[in-house]
Design a protein around this motif. Structure first.
Motif, PDB file in Angstrom:
ATOM      1  N   GLY A   1       0.788  -1.218   0.000  1.00 20.41           N
ATOM      2  CA  GLY A   1       0.000   0.000   0.000  1.00 20.41           C
ATOM      3  C   GLY A   1       0.825   1.274   0.000  1.00 20.41           C
ATOM      4  O   GLY A   1       2.013   1.273  -0.347  1.00 20.41           O
ATOM      5  N   ALA A   2       0.195   2.368   0.419  1.00 20.72           N
ATOM      6  CA  ALA A   2       0.845   3.680   0.396  1.00 20.72           C
ATOM      7  C   ALA A   2       0.276   4.552   1.505  1.00 20.72           C
ATOM      8  O   ALA A   2      -0.869   4.377   1.951  1.00 20.72           O
TER       9      ALA A   2
ATOM     10  N   PRO B   1      -4.385   0.584   1.373  1.00 22.84           N
ATOM     11  CA  PRO B   1      -3.797  -0.725   1.043  1.00 22.84           C
ATOM     12  C   PRO B   1      -3.820  -0.985  -0.461  1.00 22.84           C
ATOM     13  O   PRO B   1      -4.574  -0.352  -1.209  1.00 22.84           O
ATOM     14  N   ASP B   2      -2.986  -1.916  -0.892  1.00 27.00           N
ATOM     15  CA  ASP B   2      -3.007  -2.335  -2.288  1.00 27.00           C
ATOM     16  C   ASP B   2      -4.286  -3.106  -2.588  1.00 27.00           C
ATOM     17  O   ASP B   2      -4.895  -3.708  -1.698  1.00 27.00           O
ATOM     18  N   LEU B   3      -4.679  -3.081  -3.853  1.00 30.39           N
ATOM     19  CA  LEU B   3      -5.754  -3.956  -4.318  1.00 30.39           C
ATOM     20  C   LEU B   3      -5.147  -5.320  -4.618  1.00 30.39           C
ATOM     21  O   LEU B   3      -4.235  -5.434  -5.438  1.00 30.39           O
TER      22      LEU B   3
ATOM     23  N   LYS C   1      -6.962   6.014  -3.790  1.00 29.55           N
ATOM     24  CA  LYS C   1      -7.636   4.829  -4.330  1.00 29.55           C
ATOM     25  C   LYS C   1      -7.440   4.735  -5.840  1.00 29.55           C
ATOM     26  O   LYS C   1      -7.222   3.642  -6.386  1.00 29.55           O
ATOM     27  N   PHE C   2      -7.522   5.851  -6.534  1.00 36.06           N
ATOM     28  CA  PHE C   2      -7.268   5.833  -7.975  1.00 36.06           C
ATOM     29  C   PHE C   2      -5.818   5.435  -8.253  1.00 36.06           C
ATOM     30  O   PHE C   2      -5.536   4.723  -9.222  1.00 36.06           O
TER      31      PHE C   2
ATOM     32  N   TYR D   1     -14.805  -1.338  -6.712  1.00 32.92           N
ATOM     33  CA  TYR D   1     -14.093  -1.705  -5.486  1.00 32.92           C
ATOM     34  C   TYR D   1     -14.374  -0.781  -4.291  1.00 32.92           C
ATOM     35  O   TYR D   1     -14.205  -1.205  -3.140  1.00 32.92           O
ATOM     36  N   TYR D   2     -14.780   0.461  -4.555  1.00 35.82           N
ATOM     37  CA  TYR D   2     -14.879   1.401  -3.453  1.00 35.82           C
ATOM     38  C   TYR D   2     -16.264   2.015  -3.260  1.00 35.82           C
ATOM     39  O   TYR D   2     -16.494   2.703  -2.281  1.00 35.82           O
TER      40      TYR D   2
END
Length: 301
Positions: free
Chosen positions: A216-217, A230-232, A266-267, A298-299
């Protein structure tokens, strides 16, 4: 049509890479490896951002270095994309080339088999109008790019940069740090990455984003709030090359469209996930409609 697009100026490296993918990194001892996945393709962070941003609907001007050699034509084929104008200087060292060794975790060992020139002869003033006309200016950390920074300051242009695996003290990065308003970097080699992020906001940066590989970031904006994304994990890992550049580009796409910071993250995660699910530097499927569709899926459940 181009007149309605947001404009970017991106400067940075492009390379032609040999990529070896193994289940695990090999032990440092003499040996023969009989099986691996091997391919050759375009690489480098300047190309990664320029390609991704152009696919996301920005009219992108990409300044880079080419060699007068056989690899240049191969690189040009990848860069022949809609919304992407390429300006280049011939590098006497030849086209930059890397050997990347990847493992199944997405970790990478990168060997510069033919680095670019540190200070090629460039008449920087000729690009002044391109920078002045740009909505966003992205200055990557190839050494020659630091000479664009005084012009950006003179034109009062905000600068976006990516410090990659900055260790927190390497003086090479300082010019880019000082001149940038928006900073991205990786936590791979830096201890106490949050302290660095806080320091950057305290000296006046607009926001700082730290990526964590497959974990993630984190962002720390001027509002001084920690946001983690988090990462997808629904996208299979095929190749991690360029994931950070795609994350950056997905983030900037959302930011340029007035999304709030949490949405921008998220994008970025979606664009990064599309990248690792591809064998190329930038996913063949990347476009703004794909980003928007995946965001809803996803969101916005």
């Amino acid at each position: 049509m181009k007149g309605n697009l947001k404009k970017n100026f991106v400067c940075g490296g492009v390379s032609y890479n040999a990529i070896i993918t193994l289940p695990d990194f090999f032990e440092p001892k003499p040996q023969t490896i009989h099986s691996c996945h091997y391919n050759e393709t375009i690489g480098n962070t300047g190309a990664g951002k320029a390609l991704a941003l152009s696919k996301l609907g920005f009219h992108t001007t990409f300044h880079t270095l080419f060699g007068a050699d056989e690899y240049t034509n191969k690189v040009k084929l990848y860069l022949n994309q809609p919304n992407l104008d390429v300006l280049y200087v011939i590098d006497p060292n030849g086209t930059e080339r890397h050997l990347n060794i990847l493992n199944s975790k997405g970790e990478r060992i990168s060997i510069f088999t033919n680095p670019s020139s540190e200070n090629p002869l460039i008449e920087y003033k000729q690009y002044r109008k391109k920078i002045e006309a740009s909505d966003y200016v992205v200055i990557n950390i190839s050494n020659y790019c630091r000479n664009f920074l005084p012009m950006c300051k003179e034109l009062n242009k905000e600068v976006w940069t990516d410090l990659h695996d900055y260790d927190g003290s390497n003086s090479y990065h300082q010019d880019f740090i000082d001149a940038s308003d928006y900073i991205f970097f990786s936590s791979e080699n830096i201890k106490g990455y949050k302290s660095f992020m806080v320091q950057m906001i305290e000296v006046g940066k607009k926001l700082v984003v730290c990526t964590h590989g497959g974990n993630g970031a984190t962002i720390y904006p001027k509002k001084k709030e920690w946001i983690y994304e988090p990462d997808l994990l629904d996208f299979a890992l095929i190749n991690s090359n360029g994931a950070g550049d795609s994350f950056f580009s997905g983030f900037l796409y959302a930011y340029s469209n007035g999304k709030i910071i949490q949405e921008c993250m998220k994008f970025g995660a979606i664009a990064g996930a599309l990248c690792v699910n591809s064998g190329e530097l930038v996913s063949e499927n990347l476009n703004k409609n794909i980003l928007e569709t995946n965001y809803l899926e996803y969101y916005q459940i």
